[in-house]
Design an enzyme around this catalytic site. Structure first.
Site, mmCIF file in Angstrom:
data_model
loop_
_atom_site.group_PDB
_atom_site.id
_atom_site.type_symbol
_atom_site.label_atom_id
_atom_site.label_comp_id
_atom_site.label_asym_id
_atom_site.label_seq_id
_atom_site.Cartn_x
_atom_site.Cartn_y
_atom_site.Cartn_z
ATOM 1 N N ASP A 76 -0.851 15.291 15.757
ATOM 2 C CA ASP A 76 -0.243 15.774 16.107
ATOM 3 C C ASP A 76 -0.759 16.796 16.866
ATOM 4 O OD1 ASP A 76 2.256 13.907 15.941
ATOM 5 O OD2 ASP A 76 1.947 15.102 13.495
ATOM 6 N N PHE A 124 11.002 14.461 10.741
ATOM 7 C CA PHE A 124 9.895 13.386 10.684
ATOM 8 C C PHE A 124 10.005 12.511 12.276
ATOM 9 C CE2 PHE A 124 8.745 13.253 6.145
ATOM 10 C CZ PHE A 124 8.785 14.639 6.378
ATOM 11 N N HIS A 167 3.765 -0.998 3.984
ATOM 12 C CA HIS A 167 2.986 0.045 3.300
ATOM 13 C C HIS A 167 4.021 1.348 3.297
ATOM 14 C CE1 HIS A 167 0.308 2.906 3.903
ATOM 15 N NE2 HIS A 167 0.589 3.746 4.864
ATOM 16 N N GLU A 218 1.378 5.469 0.917
ATOM 17 C CA GLU A 218 0.739 6.888 0.826
ATOM 18 C C GLU A 218 1.584 7.861 0.811
ATOM 19 O OE1 GLU A 218 0.372 7.052 5.734
ATOM 20 O OE2 GLU A 218 1.804 9.474 5.332
ATOM 21 N N SER A 226 0.955 -1.255 0.105
ATOM 22 C CA SER A 226 -0.073 0.035 -0.470
ATOM 23 C C SER A 226 1.005 1.287 0.271
ATOM 24 C CB SER A 226 -0.957 -0.014 0.894
ATOM 25 O OG SER A 226 -0.435 -0.134 2.255
#
Length: 313
Positions: A124, A233, A283, A32, A30
Site C-alpha cells: 500500500d 482494513f 489462512h 498471519e 496457515s
C-alpha cells in the site's frame, strides 16, 4: 458454481446435521501475524505463536509495513520463529519506497536466515489515499517482484488475490489478469484478502479458473471482533462489510467476551460453508490473537499434532 456429487452430499450434511459434527480435520491452515512494537506486544505475539503451533500450520507469515516501516521488526520476528520453533516462517515483502537492490538485499538476508517462503506484495502507498508510485529503481509491481525473487533463489512465493477486486484494478478482468501475471511469474499460490460471504469466494474461484488460473487459491479468514477496525482494513482492499455484521456487534463495546464469541461464530460458519464447497486450506489473519483462530480450527476438526517427545512418553 457446479458442485460435484461429493460436494452436494457434504452440502446436504451441513444442512441436515449439527453444523460441525463429525468433521475429520482434513484441512491445512496457515496463520498471519504482525511484528510487535513493544515488549508487551512481543509477549502477546509469542504466546499466539506457541498456542497455534501445535495445530501444525503449513506456514506462518509476518507482515511488513508500508515503505518498509517495520522492516527490522519483521525480520527479527521471522528470524526468531525460524530459529526457535519448528514452524515454516514466511516473510512479507513489498515494492514500496525501495530500490531493487534494497529489496534483493532483504531477500538475501531472509535466505541466509533459513527463510524459504516469501509473501510478495506490491504494498500500500505510505500515505493513505495517494496512488501507488513505483520507486524509480524499484520493482514496478508484485509480478515484477516475484520474477526478481525467482532470480535470486528458489523461494516458495505466495501472492495476494482479491475476491471483490482490488480498488486499483477497476474491473475483475483486469484484477484477474494481474493475478495471473503474478502466478505466471513464479508464485506458488494466491491467498485472498478477507471476505464475509462464501459465495464471494466461490464466484472468484470460478472466475479465476475460467481465466486459466490453475494455482492454489487459499481463502483468507479474518475473525472480526472490532467492526470499526475491520471497516478501515476493508477500505484499503475493496472488501465489503455487510450491514448485518454491524447490527450483530451493536451494544457490545464494553463486552469483549461477547464480541469474541460472536466473532468466532461468524468466522466458523463462513469456514464451514467454504469447507462444504470443497475448500481444504484456510489462512487466518490472527491480529496476533490466538483464541479465535484456534477455536475455529477446533470446530473444523483440527487437533494438536503430537510431538515426537509426546509420542515417546
Amino acid at each position: 458454481m457446479t458442485l460435484s456429487l461429493s460436494q452436494m452430499e457434504e452440502a446436504r450434511r451441513a444442512l441436515d446435521t449439527p453444523l460441525f459434527a463429525g468433521l475429520p480435520g482434513d484441512i491445512g491452515v496457515s496463520f498471519e501475524f504482525f511484528p510487535p512494537k513493544t515488549e508487551k506486544m512481543e509477549a502477546q505475539l509469542w504466546d499466539a505463536v506457541q498456542t497455534l503451533a501445535p495445530l501444525g500450520p503449513r506456514f506462518v507469515s509476518v507482515t511488513y509495513g508500508a515503505g518498509g516501516s517495520t522492516r527490522e521488526r519483521t525480520h527479527a520476528t521471522v528470524a526468531r520463529i525460524q530459529r526457535e520453533t519448528s514452524l515454516a516462517a514466511a516473510a512479507h515483502l513489498t515494492c514500496v519506497e525501495a530500490s531493487r537492490a534494497e529489496i534483493d538485499a532483504v531477500a538475501e538476508e531472509y535466505w541466509a536466515a533459513g527463510v524459504r517462503h516469501i509473501v510478495a506484495l506490491r504494498g500500500d502507498p505510505p500515505v493513505a489515499g495517494e496512488p501507488f508510485r513505483a520507486h524509480p529503481e524499484g520493482y514496478a509491481n508484485a509480478a515484477d517482484l516475484v520474477a526478481g525473487l525467482r532470480k535470486l533463489h528458489p523461494f516458495e512465493i505466495s501472492v495476494a488475490a482479491y475476491p471483490e477486486c482490488h480498488p486499483d484494478s477497476g474491473t475483475q478482468v483486469a484484477d484477474l489478469d494481474n493475478l495471473k501475471r503474478k502466478l505466471d511469474a513464479g508464485a506458488t499460490r494466491a491467498i485472498t484478502q478477507f471476505f464475509f460471504s462464501p459465495d464471494c469466494f466461490f464466484r472468484f474461484r470460478d472466475a479465476a479458473a475460467a481465466a486459466g488460473i490453475e494455482s492454489e487459491i487459499v481463502p483468507g479468514i479474518l475473525p472480526v471482533s472490532n467492526v470499526a477496525q475491520t471497516r478501515k482494513f476493508a477500505g484499503l482492499c475493496g472488501a465489503e462489510i455487510p450491514g448485518w455484521m454491524d447490527r450483530l456487534f451493536e451494544g457490545l463495546d464494553d463486552r469483549p467476551a461477547a464480541r469474541q464469541l460472536i466473532a468466532a461464530t461468524l468466522a466458523a460458519e463462513l469456514c464451514r460453508k467454504l469447507y462444504a464447497g470443497g475448500v481444504r486450506h484456510f489462512h487466518f489473519y490472527t491480529l496476533n490473537r490466538a483464541e479465535l483462530a484456534y477455536a475455529i480450527c477446533h470446530l473444523l476438526g483440527l487437533r494438536p499434532v503430537a510431538t515426537a517427545q509426546e509420542k515417546a512418553a
